[in-house]
Design a protein around this motif. Structure first.
Motif, PDB file in Angstrom:
ATOM      1  N   LEU A  91       0.867  -1.163   0.000  1.00 53.90           N
ATOM      2  CA  LEU A  91       0.000   0.000   0.000  1.00 53.90           C
ATOM      3  C   LEU A  91       0.913   1.224   0.000  1.00 53.90           C
ATOM      4  O   LEU A  91       1.688   1.425   0.939  1.00 53.90           O
ATOM      5  CB  LEU A  91      -0.887  -0.014   1.244  1.00 53.90           C
TER       6      LEU A  91
ATOM      7  N   LYS B 268      -3.065   0.587  -3.720  1.00 54.79           N
ATOM      8  CA  LYS B 268      -2.470  -0.738  -3.855  1.00 54.79           C
ATOM      9  C   LYS B 268      -1.534  -0.786  -5.053  1.00 54.79           C
ATOM     10  O   LYS B 268      -1.862  -0.288  -6.125  1.00 54.79           O
ATOM     11  CB  LYS B 268      -3.560  -1.798  -4.029  1.00 54.79           C
TER      12      LYS B 268
ATOM     13  N   ASN C 270       5.123   1.193   7.481  1.00 53.79           N
ATOM     14  CA  ASN C 270       4.327   0.739   8.626  1.00 53.79           C
ATOM     15  C   ASN C 270       4.498   1.675   9.816  1.00 53.79           C
ATOM     16  O   ASN C 270       4.630   1.245  10.961  1.00 53.79           O
ATOM     17  CB  ASN C 270       4.690  -0.702   8.992  1.00 53.79           C
TER      18      ASN C 270
ATOM     19  N   ASN D  39       2.508  -6.619   1.913  1.00 51.69           N
ATOM     20  CA  ASN D  39       1.482  -5.877   2.645  1.00 51.69           C
ATOM     21  C   ASN D  39       2.026  -4.710   3.455  1.00 51.69           C
ATOM     22  O   ASN D  39       1.337  -4.209   4.348  1.00 51.69           O
ATOM     23  CB  ASN D  39       0.655  -6.813   3.533  1.00 51.69           C
TER      24      ASN D  39
ATOM     25  N   LYS E 145       2.804  -0.955   4.413  1.00 52.81           N
ATOM     26  CA  LYS E 145       2.133   0.325   4.182  1.00 52.81           C
ATOM     27  C   LYS E 145       3.221   1.397   4.134  1.00 52.81           C
ATOM     28  O   LYS E 145       3.869   1.687   5.135  1.00 52.81           O
ATOM     29  CB  LYS E 145       1.140   0.616   5.314  1.00 52.81           C
TER      30      LYS E 145
ATOM     31  N   GLU F 137       4.377   5.272   3.196  1.00 53.10           N
ATOM     32  CA  GLU F 137       3.937   6.651   3.009  1.00 53.10           C
ATOM     33  C   GLU F 137       5.147   7.461   2.567  1.00 53.10           C
ATOM     34  O   GLU F 137       6.205   7.398   3.186  1.00 53.10           O
ATOM     35  CB  GLU F 137       3.381   7.229   4.306  1.00 53.10           C
TER      36      GLU F 137
END
Length: 71
Positions: free
Chosen positions: A9, A14, A42, A59, A61, A63
């Protein structure tokens, strides 16, 4: 899902990336190499010195926050 790809992500969207890709490879793929930004995986900020050694797990995450100049 494609073989040898993992799902991540990235900024809420996605993406499929190559398995065993490191942060440095992702930054190059996104054409951010010479830009100012902060990156967290994460919720943990990753320093640029760690990009080559940090392998992205399925999986994750991620940013990416770009610096914006102004006055």
């Amino acid at each position: 899902m494609e073989k040898n790809k993992i799902k991540i992500l990235l900024n809420g969207k996605k993406y499929l990336i190559s398995k065993d890709k490191n942060i440095d490879g992702l930054v190059k793929d996104l054409d951010l190499k010479d830009k100012s930004f902060a990156l967290a995986v994460n919720g943990e900020v990753i320093k640029k010195e760690q990009f080559e050694d940090f392998i992205i797990m399925p999986n994750s995450k991620i940013e990416i926050i770009s610096a914006v100049g102004g006055g």
